[in-house]
Write an enzyme that holds these catalytic residues in place. Structure first.
Site: not given
Length: 729
Positions: A31, A75, A140, A207
């Site tokens: 990380d 990301q 994305y 959602r």
């Protein structure tokens, strides 16, 4: 099992790390801490602060030999991907390719990676299934879809098992406000802070929110499976933003709700079908949106209370200290310069070493300032020296205008400027070179520390392995000797040795082996290490026990996770020529050993036994004409005696019962007829031999003294008289 988790300090990655650690696996984390936090993972583990596209990642793979890679580093902001698409592609595509390449090169068994519901874009049919056409609305979503294609090709081209999960909106403890799922974190934090909640759009957009521990569970299950491809991970339930606010208000009153414009890249509806992952991985989400929000809210309450108590003190102290250090750093060179100038002025005006003398102390002053601080302070020293020089001339009675006509006035100023510029420039250049060298040294030291850390990790693993080998010397000796026993070509000896193998390796107090009859309707006990609870049954009817049917007909290892009564903890099949020929059962394991590791160890042990038995069965079939007296079911004397010796050993070591009966009243001339009549009534695990006086001997496996009368009566009804010769006592 050793597991690498990229992005392991992040929101989802840290929960996955916790799950693997709780299951007893070794966890290694890569990380770069761009969004993750070390404090998210509190247990002992190896970690490397690297980006996933860093060449140093190869050294991490080389020194660890990972079994599973879980790739979570990414990301995750849709908005940021729109503003910086190149940066999004670098993180989500280039980094993924590097991890895929390294996993292939270093023989990783399985590569699990995170995709997203963003690959679908706008869909008409809900819930969205995996075979829906993908049309992402943001860079994305595009980068995630491209990542899936790369992973699929690595499976196709190189045979690397890859498994991708298209997550719906994940939420839970440790989540930041970045990413789509961050809406829950944003709402909860604002509610706790007494701030307004801002809804982008009219609030009707829906959602599919899934709790983070459900995600960690599905990834852990996937690591143990043979499943590959791409799957949705979701609750399969729609929740509108307005409904979400209602849930939040039940936990914490909201000051005010305002509505703003919709965000770029947002879609109106999103709910994913989880039917496929439920069927293939036997998984279902445990937490409803209400339960998940309650757990998340409690976490943020604790975090906010702790942060508020500590942040104020730290902020005040650190801000004051930083301001002081910054001011001191800026003012100190000027202060020291002025101090040196004051000394120079005093020596010049009071020490008769100024202009017109052999020594001009101002030259030294300028030179020293240039050497100590470089070009900037050298110029300041030059200006101050020029001012002091002019003051000296004026003190001598010269008018300021008249100084312009003195020939050496400008010459003296030029010397001051020349010394200041030359010394200042030279020192500045030297300082820049030193800084560059220091940067290179820092890079080399960083590389050295990294490689030194890898070296110590390798040394630690090596020393640990050596210690295990030294401490487990007796165990290796036992396994070696037992393995030598399995090399026997006599099945009875292999059965007895199998009990020793399983008991020694598994540390199981109760082990038993049953053979399967021809039509797979009954199991017959051939070897055991003792009894578990009630006495171990000599025979078991397959149809009466569901777990036996699973083992024989479905050919699957049985694990008694429900702790069913009258069933062993583990049961596994032994194959011969593709069919189940025997079954191994163990019971009485301590609770801490009823784990996935011991399940895999049991399977490996049974595979070892299967290999040994296959060899002995093949040998018996190849030498069948030499095992039996021609034209009879009678075993030759040496073969029969070898089997009897095995039965005696099994009883001596494990109290496995057996009986030996002898026929009586028949004439030696009719021994063939007698043996055939007896053979027709025997089981596959029983044997017929010959007594020294020529009479027939019958060896009954798994039969105790209590059964002898019923056995004799059964034979007597067929006109065969038997007497007891030897029993299990």
């Amino acid at each position: 099992m050793k597991v690498l988790i990229t992005g392991g300090y992040g929101f989802i990655g840290s929960h996955i790390a916790d799950r693997f650690h709780k299951e007893g696996h070794d966890v290694v984390i890569i990380d770069n801490l761009s969004t993750g936090k070390r404090e998210h993972v509190t247990f002992k583990h190896k970690n490397y602060q690297l980006s996933i596209d860093d060449p140093k990642c190869e050294e991490v793979y080389r020194s660890n030999k990972f079994d599973i890679v879980v790739h979570m580093a990414a990301q995750v902001s849709v908005t940021d991907s729109i503003l910086h698409p190149a940066r999004d592609a670098e993180a989500n595509v280039s980094g993924l390719i590097n991890m895929l390449n390294l996993s292939r090169s270093f023989n990783v068994s399985k590569f699990i990676y995170a995709s997203s519901a963003a690959v679908y874009g706008v869909q008409q049919h809900m819930p969205i299934k995996e075979d829906a056409e993908c049309s992402p609305l943001s860079p994305y979503g595009m980068s995630k879809l491209v990542g899936e294609r790369y992973a699929g090709k690595w499976t196709e081209w190189y045979g690397l098992d890859t498994l991708g999960f298209r997550f719906s909106n994940v939420y839970g403890p440790r989540q930041s406000v970045i990413g789509e799922g961050g809406v829950i974190t944003t709402f909860l934090n604002r509610a706790l802070a007494g701030q307004d909640i801002v809804i982008h759009g009219d609030g009707s957009q829906t959602r599919d929110f899934i709790y983070v521990e459900d995600v960690a569970d599905v990834i852990y299950r996937a690591s143990l499976s043979q499943v590959t491809g791409v799957y949705n991970v979701s609750t399969g339930t729609e929740c509108s933003v307005k409904e979400l606010v209602d849930y939040v208000q039940e936990l914490q009153p909201v000051k005010n709700i305002t509505y703003g414009s919709s965000r770029i890249g947002d879609i109106d509806r999103s709910v994913l079908s989880n039917e496929r992952v439920q069927n293939d991985l036997d998984w279902a989400p445990l937490y409803s949106i209400a339960e998940g929000l309650q757990r998340t809210f409690s976490y943020f309450q604790r975090e906010q209370a702790a942060a508020e108590s500590a942040a104020t003190k730290v902020q005040r102290a650190s801000s004051g200290l930083r301001a002081y250090k910054s001011l001191l750093k800026q003012v100190q060179p000027f202060g020291e310069n002025l101090l040196a100038f004051g000394l120079t002025a005093w020596l010049t005006l009071n020490g008769d070493i100024g202009v017109g003398t052999a020594i001009d102390v101002k030259f030294f002053y300028i030179t020293i300032m240039g050497i100590l601080y470089g070009n900037k302070q050298a110029i300041v020293a030059v200006m101050l020296s020029i001012g002091l020089y002019i003051f000296e001339r004026l003190e001598e009675g010269n008018e300021f205008i008249s100084l312009l006509y003195i020939p050496d006035f400008f010459f003296q100023i030029a010397i001051y400027l020349f010394i200041g510029l030359v010394v200042g420039y030279s020192i500045e250049r030297k300082n820049n070179q030193i800084e560059q060298q220091q940067v290179k040294i820092a890079e080399l030291e960083d590389k050295y520390e990294f490689l030194n850390g890898v070296y110590h990790d390798v040394r630690e693993v090596k020393e640990e392995l050596q210690l295990r080998i030294l401490n487990a010397g007796d165990s290796y000796g036992k396994i070696y000797s037992i393995t030598k026993e399995l090399e026997s070509l006599e099945p009875e000896k292999v059965f007895t040795a199998t009990v020793n193998v399983v008991k020694s390796i598994m540390s199981a107090p109760f082990v038993c082996i049953y053979t399967v009859n021809r039509d797979a309707s009954y199991l017959r006990l051939v070897a055991s290490s003792g009894t578990s609870g009630a006495a171990t049954a000599n025979s078991l009817k397959v149809s009466d026990h569901a777990y036996i049917s699973t083992v024989i007909h479905d050919r699957q290892m049985f694990i008694n996770k429900q702790l069913i009564d009258n069933a062993p903890l583990m049961c596994a099949p032994i194959y011969d020529k593709g069919t189940v020929s025997a079954v191994v059962m163990i019971d009485g394991l301590p609770f801490e050993k009823f784990s996935l590791y011991h399940q895999n160890l049991f399977k490996t042990t049974v595979d070892l036994v299967t290999s040994a038995l296959s060899k002995s069965f093949a040998y018996i079939q190849a030498t069948e004409d030499r095992r039996y007296i021609e034209g009879t079911p009678l075993l030759r004397d040496e073969v029969f005696q070898e089997i009897v010796a095995s039965k005696r050993l099994a009883f001596k070591e494990h109290h496995t019962p057996y009986l030996i009966l002898r026929s009586s009243g028949d004439h030696v001339d009719h021994i063939r007829e007698t043996s055939r009549a007896i053979a027709a009534m025997l089981r596959e695990t029983d044997y017929i031999g010959r007594h020294a006086d020529g009479h027939v001997l019958v060896l009954l496996s798994g039969t105790s003294r209590e059964d002898v009368e019923s056995v004799m009566e059964r034979f007597a009804r067929r006109g065969i008289s038997l007497t007891l010769v030897e029993e299990d006592q």
